[in-house]
Design a protein around this motif. Structure first.
Motif, mmCIF file in Angstrom:
data_model
loop_
_atom_site.group_PDB
_atom_site.id
_atom_site.type_symbol
_atom_site.label_atom_id
_atom_site.label_comp_id
_atom_site.label_asym_id
_atom_site.label_seq_id
_atom_site.Cartn_x
_atom_site.Cartn_y
_atom_site.Cartn_z
ATOM 1 N N LEU A 1 0.835 -1.205 0.000
ATOM 2 C CA LEU A 1 0.000 0.000 0.000
ATOM 3 C C LEU A 1 0.868 1.254 0.000
ATOM 4 C CD1 LEU A 1 -2.721 1.448 0.174
ATOM 5 C CD2 LEU A 1 -2.612 1.192 2.666
ATOM 6 N N TYR A 2 1.944 1.259 0.780
ATOM 7 C CA TYR A 2 2.829 2.424 0.802
ATOM 8 C C TYR A 2 3.526 2.615 -0.545
ATOM 9 C CZ TYR A 2 2.426 3.616 5.739
ATOM 10 O OH TYR A 2 1.949 4.046 6.959
ATOM 11 N N VAL A 3 3.934 1.528 -1.187
ATOM 12 C CA VAL A 3 4.598 1.643 -2.482
ATOM 13 C C VAL A 3 3.644 2.222 -3.521
ATOM 14 C CG1 VAL A 3 5.631 0.356 -4.382
ATOM 15 C CG2 VAL A 3 6.287 -0.166 -2.030
ATOM 16 N N ARG A 4 2.430 1.676 -3.597
ATOM 17 C CA ARG A 4 1.450 2.185 -4.562
ATOM 18 C C ARG A 4 1.109 3.643 -4.277
ATOM 19 N NH1 ARG A 4 -0.898 -2.952 -3.643
ATOM 20 N NH2 ARG A 4 -2.411 -2.016 -2.218
ATOM 21 N N SER A 5 0.977 3.975 -3.002
ATOM 22 C CA SER A 5 0.645 5.352 -2.627
ATOM 23 C C SER A 5 1.775 6.310 -2.979
ATOM 24 C CB SER A 5 0.340 5.430 -1.127
ATOM 25 O OG SER A 5 -0.775 4.620 -0.783
ATOM 26 N N THR A 6 3.012 5.854 -2.837
ATOM 27 C CA THR A 6 4.162 6.690 -3.180
ATOM 28 C C THR A 6 4.170 7.025 -4.666
ATOM 29 O OG1 THR A 6 5.493 5.788 -1.374
ATOM 30 C CG2 THR A 6 6.674 6.792 -3.209
ATOM 31 N N PHE A 7 4.000 6.018 -5.509
ATOM 32 C CA PHE A 7 3.986 6.264 -6.954
ATOM 33 C C PHE A 7 2.809 7.150 -7.352
ATOM 34 C CE2 PHE A 7 6.818 2.545 -7.225
ATOM 35 C CZ PHE A 7 7.752 3.037 -8.137
ATOM 36 N N ALA A 8 1.623 6.862 -6.805
ATOM 37 C CA ALA A 8 0.440 7.640 -7.165
ATOM 38 C C ALA A 8 0.584 9.088 -6.729
ATOM 39 C CB ALA A 8 -0.804 7.018 -6.534
ATOM 40 N N GLN A 9 1.112 9.310 -5.532
ATOM 41 C CA GLN A 9 1.248 10.671 -5.025
ATOM 42 C C GLN A 9 2.283 11.445 -5.841
ATOM 43 O OE1 GLN A 9 -0.608 12.145 -2.591
ATOM 44 N NE2 GLN A 9 0.418 14.045 -3.178
ATOM 45 N N TYR A 10 3.413 10.814 -6.120
ATOM 46 C CA TYR A 10 4.463 11.507 -6.867
ATOM 47 C C TYR A 10 4.022 11.843 -8.285
ATOM 48 C CZ TYR A 10 8.848 12.529 -9.204
ATOM 49 O OH TYR A 10 9.826 13.138 -9.945
ATOM 50 N N LEU A 11 3.357 10.902 -8.936
ATOM 51 C CA LEU A 11 3.022 11.084 -10.346
ATOM 52 C C LEU A 11 1.826 11.997 -10.574
ATOM 53 C CD1 LEU A 11 3.530 7.421 -11.605
ATOM 54 C CD2 LEU A 11 5.028 9.387 -11.995
ATOM 55 N N SER A 12 0.868 11.993 -9.632
ATOM 56 C CA SER A 12 -0.358 12.739 -9.914
ATOM 57 C C SER A 12 -0.849 13.630 -8.789
ATOM 58 C CB SER A 12 -1.489 11.759 -10.280
ATOM 59 O OG SER A 12 -1.775 10.903 -9.181
ATOM 60 N N GLY A 13 -0.236 13.537 -7.612
ATOM 61 C CA GLY A 13 -0.788 14.281 -6.485
ATOM 62 C C GLY A 13 0.091 15.388 -5.944
ATOM 63 N N THR A 14 1.367 15.424 -6.331
ATOM 64 C CA THR A 14 2.311 16.397 -5.773
ATOM 65 C C THR A 14 2.664 17.465 -6.803
ATOM 66 O OG1 THR A 14 3.276 14.821 -4.212
ATOM 67 C CG2 THR A 14 4.650 16.677 -4.857
ATOM 68 N N ASP A 15 2.667 18.709 -6.359
ATOM 69 C CA ASP A 15 3.073 19.820 -7.220
ATOM 70 C C ASP A 15 4.602 19.835 -7.307
ATOM 71 O OD1 ASP A 15 3.567 22.145 -8.565
ATOM 72 O OD2 ASP A 15 2.479 23.456 -7.187
ATOM 73 N N ARG A 16 5.137 19.434 -8.473
ATOM 74 C CA ARG A 16 6.592 19.358 -8.655
ATOM 75 C C ARG A 16 7.109 20.483 -9.541
ATOM 76 N NH1 ARG A 16 7.432 14.884 -11.724
ATOM 77 N NH2 ARG A 16 5.284 14.182 -11.923
ATOM 78 N N SER A 17 6.281 21.497 -9.749
ATOM 79 C CA SER A 17 6.644 22.541 -10.704
ATOM 80 C C SER A 17 7.834 23.374 -10.244
ATOM 81 C CB SER A 17 5.441 23.444 -10.973
ATOM 82 O OG SER A 17 4.983 24.026 -9.759
ATOM 83 N N GLU A 18 7.893 23.682 -8.946
ATOM 84 C CA GLU A 18 9.001 24.489 -8.431
ATOM 85 C C GLU A 18 9.122 24.297 -6.927
ATOM 86 O OE1 GLU A 18 8.363 28.697 -8.606
ATOM 87 O OE2 GLU A 18 6.193 28.475 -8.664
ATOM 88 N N PRO A 19 10.337 24.401 -6.381
ATOM 89 C CA PRO A 19 10.529 24.281 -4.940
ATOM 90 C C PRO A 19 9.816 25.408 -4.189
ATOM 91 C CG PRO A 19 12.603 24.016 -6.111
ATOM 92 C CD PRO A 19 11.612 24.527 -7.104
ATOM 93 N N MET A 20 9.199 25.065 -3.069
ATOM 94 C CA MET A 20 8.409 26.039 -2.328
ATOM 95 C C MET A 20 8.920 26.322 -0.926
ATOM 96 S SD MET A 20 4.480 25.110 -3.247
ATOM 97 C CE MET A 20 3.900 25.046 -4.951
ATOM 98 N N ILE A 21 9.937 25.585 -0.472
ATOM 99 C CA ILE A 21 10.317 25.645 0.939
ATOM 100 C C ILE A 21 11.615 26.421 1.127
ATOM 101 C CG2 ILE A 21 10.919 24.283 2.966
ATOM 102 C CD1 ILE A 21 9.251 22.006 1.785
ATOM 103 N N ARG A 22 11.635 27.227 2.173
ATOM 104 C CA ARG A 22 12.831 27.961 2.592
ATOM 105 C C ARG A 22 13.200 27.502 4.003
ATOM 106 N NH1 ARG A 22 12.770 34.442 2.574
ATOM 107 N NH2 ARG A 22 13.287 34.024 0.397
ATOM 108 N N LEU A 23 14.487 27.299 4.223
ATOM 109 C CA LEU A 23 15.006 26.923 5.540
ATOM 110 C C LEU A 23 15.692 28.122 6.162
ATOM 111 C CD1 LEU A 23 15.986 24.789 7.707
ATOM 112 C CD2 LEU A 23 17.989 24.487 6.238
ATOM 113 N N ARG A 24 15.357 28.414 7.409
ATOM 114 C CA ARG A 24 15.995 29.521 8.130
ATOM 115 C C ARG A 24 16.621 28.974 9.402
ATOM 116 N NH1 ARG A 24 12.112 34.232 8.925
ATOM 117 N NH2 ARG A 24 12.627 34.524 6.716
#
Length: 307
Positions: A166-189
């Motif tokens: 279930l975790y493997v299938r969820s990982t592929f599904a989330q990466y391919l269709s559920g996550t915004d990969r257009s540009e990095p959004m996080i800043r570390l301070r």
């Protein structure tokens, strides 16, 4: 010695038989009360009341989510010598915290270790992490890993079992269709004003491993420890080739990811991560909502564990 056993009947590998054996064994050593959780957040309420009532040891029979709730309830009023000691008998699917402490993953074997430690009044103080106002014992994450956990939790609500598949299938599904990969959004301070931009996901570890892939430990760092500060791992982007290399290093080679697309810190007392929009946040493998600003802190000797 007064003790409270908190059991989560919904935990993956917790059974009524295990619960009955544990109750019988503990009652030979301590003055035992037993409570069963009925909803999310219930374990935290039970732990906070146990602290107020002067209970000396709280025993968790459940998974990492149960342990996390108990810790948050125990420490709801702050770290002090009045906080009960924590004991853990693994009853979940991964049991990362218990195994990181060196406990057997089998509930009966872990019970034997616990009884011996109770007889000898043996405890160990460990450090914990904090994300804003929430404690975590072994890991936290902002972004992709938390999004995967959220997807898995939604599948479990629909009746699915938390398996490796279930975790493997969820990982592929989330990466391919559920996550915004257009540009990095996080800043570390970091303290002192140092800023690192262009991060896409952040994983924070208070110990190793981060989780388990079946029997194999999976970790983003090999230096995190209950006796040190927090370690951070981040991806500078989620490009398919770079993400595939990191995943292969984690899951197939069983080593920490490296390369130019990664960024890491070790043994940190505190730092802040800021996102341009709210991202999924997980603590100890439980999805806890979305956040666009999280302050992470390391707290040495925050709780005593029975070992």
């Amino acid at each position: 010695m007064r003790a409270l056993l908190v059991t989560n009947p919904g935990a993956t590998s917790t059974t009524s038989g295990t619960r009955d054996v544990l109750i019988h064994a503990l009652r030979s050593e301590v003055d035992l009360e037993v409570a069963t959780t009925h909803r999310r957040g219930h374990a935290a309420e039970l732990a906070r009341q146990a602290r107020l009532d002067g209970v000396e040891v709280i025993v968790a029979l459940g998974g990492d989510g149960t342990v996390n709730e108990l810790v948050n309830g125990m420490l709801a009023d702050g770290v002090s010598d009045k906080v009960p000691a924590l004991a853990v008998v693994p009853g979940g699917s991964a049991n990362v915290f218990a195994r990181a402490l060196g406990l057997p993953n089998d509930a009966i074997e872990a019970t034997s270790v616990l009884l011996e430690a109770l007889r000898e009044r043996r405890t160990r103080s460990i450090g914990l992490g904090k994300a804003n106002d929430r404690w975590f014992t072994f890991c936290a994450g902002l972004g992709l890993d938390a999004e995967i956990i959220r997807r898995v939790e939604r599948a479990r609500v629909r009746g699915r079992t938390a398996t490796v598949a279930l975790y493997v299938r969820s990982t592929f599904a989330q990466y391919l269709s559920g996550t915004d990969r257009s540009e990095p959004m996080i800043r570390l301070r970091r303290p002192g004003g140092t800023v690192v931009d262009g991060l896409s996901m952040v994983v924070v570890q208070n110990t190793v491993p981060w989780t388990y892939f079946g029997r194999h430990p999976v970790t983003f760092t090999d230096t995190a420890s209950f006796d040190a500060g927090l370690d951070l791992f981040a991806m500078r982007g989620l490009h398919p080739s770079e993400t595939a290399v990191a995943a292969a290093q984690l899951l197939l080679m069983h080593r920490k990811p490296g390369g130019r697309a990664t960024y890491r810190l070790r043994d940190q007392e505190s730092f802040m991560v800021i996102s341009r929009r709210p991202l999924a946040l997980q603590l100890d493998g439980d999805y806890v909502g979305e956040s666009d600003e999280v302050t992470f802190e390391s707290h040495p000797n925050a709780v005593r564990v029975v070992l």
